[in-house]
Write an enzyme that holds these catalytic residues in place. Structure first.
Site, short mmCIF file in Angstrom:
data_model
loop_
_atom_site.label_atom_id
_atom_site.label_comp_id
_atom_site.label_asym_id
_atom_site.label_seq_id
_atom_site.Cartn_x
_atom_site.Cartn_y
_atom_site.Cartn_z
N TYR A 1 76.17 15.98 38.94
CA TYR A 1 75.25 16.29 40.04
C TYR A 1 73.85 16.55 39.51
O TYR A 1 72.86 16.03 40.03
CB TYR A 1 75.77 17.50 40.81
CG TYR A 1 74.89 17.92 41.97
CD1 TYR A 1 74.85 17.16 43.14
CD2 TYR A 1 74.11 19.06 41.90
CE1 TYR A 1 74.05 17.54 44.20
CE2 TYR A 1 73.31 19.45 42.96
CZ TYR A 1 73.27 18.69 44.10
OH TYR A 1 72.47 19.06 45.16
N ASN B 1 75.84 3.26 55.14
CA ASN B 1 76.56 3.65 53.94
C ASN B 1 75.65 3.39 52.75
O ASN B 1 75.36 2.23 52.43
CB ASN B 1 77.86 2.86 53.82
CG ASN B 1 78.66 3.23 52.58
OD1 ASN B 1 78.22 4.00 51.73
ND2 ASN B 1 79.85 2.67 52.45
N VAL B 2 75.20 4.45 52.08
CA VAL B 2 74.22 4.29 51.00
C VAL B 2 74.78 3.55 49.80
O VAL B 2 74.03 3.12 48.93
CB VAL B 2 73.66 5.66 50.55
CG1 VAL B 2 73.02 6.39 51.71
CG2 VAL B 2 74.75 6.52 49.89
N SER C 1 67.27 18.71 43.89
CA SER C 1 67.98 19.98 43.74
C SER C 1 67.38 20.70 42.54
O SER C 1 66.91 20.06 41.59
CB SER C 1 69.47 19.76 43.51
OG SER C 1 70.11 20.97 43.11
N GLY D 1 72.04 10.85 55.90
CA GLY D 1 72.80 12.10 55.84
C GLY D 1 72.47 13.03 56.99
O GLY D 1 72.50 14.26 56.85
N ALA D 2 72.16 12.45 58.14
CA ALA D 2 71.67 13.23 59.27
C ALA D 2 72.72 14.18 59.84
O ALA D 2 72.38 15.16 60.50
CB ALA D 2 71.18 12.31 60.38
N THR E 1 78.95 7.08 59.97
CA THR E 1 79.26 6.48 61.27
C THR E 1 78.21 6.94 62.27
O THR E 1 77.60 8.00 62.09
CB THR E 1 80.65 6.90 61.79
OG1 THR E 1 80.62 8.30 62.11
CG2 THR E 1 81.74 6.64 60.75
N ALA F 1 72.52 15.54 36.68
CA ALA F 1 71.94 14.30 36.17
C ALA F 1 71.47 13.40 37.31
O ALA F 1 70.38 12.80 37.23
CB ALA F 1 72.97 13.56 35.31
N LYS G 1 70.51 14.28 40.34
CA LYS G 1 69.34 14.84 41.00
C LYS G 1 68.12 14.84 40.07
O LYS G 1 66.98 14.72 40.52
CB LYS G 1 69.64 16.25 41.49
CG LYS G 1 70.63 16.29 42.66
CD LYS G 1 70.10 15.55 43.88
CE LYS G 1 70.99 15.70 45.09
NZ LYS G 1 70.45 15.04 46.30
#
Length: 241
Positions: free
Chosen positions: A152, A54-55, A139, A12-13, A38, A154, A156
């Site tokens: 979200y 792609n995770v 989070s 996620g850079a 990409t 759940a 995190k």
């Protein structure tokens, strides 16, 4: 901070927090492999080389790590920063009852499964080397919940428990696993009544917490989930004190 001949991979850079993490690693002398959907997105971050990862795709994860290990020879630090909380075409908070299955599955798959998949792609390498620093992005929603973001929260929350459990499994193998749990983050700070400090956080503040856990000298800290949230999870916020 102390980093000696270290190589970091950041997922996620291309995002605002991921980019700041990459920049601070570079400033600290760490060689950075930036990854995102990409290479062009990843290359938005300061780095030594950018890769597609792609995770959601095991083959993509393996291909990225194969290329990174070929180019850098090792991976010392992994930062799992890739994540989402917005549903495509459905911005904002949405009650769980109003979501379709594909909506909440997408959030869980990216945030939780993605973190686990990427970590699994490099953990054996770290075990073999007898060294590793894994830092996951959680989070405060995963600590106290956030109405309108059940999926979200759940996902995190799962990241937080994955962090603690993996830390126990790898504690005697030279690997630490910790999590940074951001609160309300915006690129430009502004005043808000929702934190005890009275403002939003910024991406640099999250990145500094990540670098703390990734430091060579942080080897006695593992399984920790650190809220970086201006005290938002401490309790009700009042102005009458």
């Amino acid at each position: 901070m102390k980093f000696e001949n270290r190589v970091a991979v950041v997922t996620g850079a291309g995002g605002q927090i991921g980019s700041c993490i990459c920049r601070m690693f570079k400033e600290a002398g760490v060689r950075v492999a930036a990854t995102d959907m990409t290479p062009e997105i990843a290359a938005k971050a300061p780095c030594d080389k950018a890769y597609a990862l792609n995770v959601l795709d095991s083959a993509s994860v393996k291909g990225a790590f194969d290329a990174i290990l070929k180019d850098f020879g090792k991976v010392d630090i992994l930062v799992n920063c890739a994540g989402v909380w917005i549903h495509p075409g459905k911005p904002g908070k949405i009650k769980f009852a109003d979501l379709e299955e594909e909506d909440w599955l997408n959030i869980v798959r990216i945030n939780l499964e993605g973190t686990m998949r990427v970590t699994h792609g490099i953990i054996r390498h770290m075990v073999a080397n007898g060294y590793g620093r894994i830092v996951n992005l959680g989070s405060i929603s995963g600590i106290c919940g956030l109405p309108g973001c059940c999926d979200y929260s759940a996902s995190k929350g799962g990241v937080g428990m994955f962090t603690k459990t993996l830390a126990m499994e790898t504690a005697k193998q030279g690997i630490t696993v910790n999590s940074v749990a951001p609160g309300w983050v915006e690129r430009v700070r502004r005043e808000i009544p929702n934190t005890w400090i009275g403002r939003t956080g910024d991406p640099d503040e999250m990145a500094r917490a990540v670098l703390f856990f990734a430091d060579d000298d942080s080897g006695f800290i593992t399984g920790t989930e650190l809220p970086v949230d201006g005290g938002r999870v401490l309790g009700p916020h009042h102005d009458d004190i």
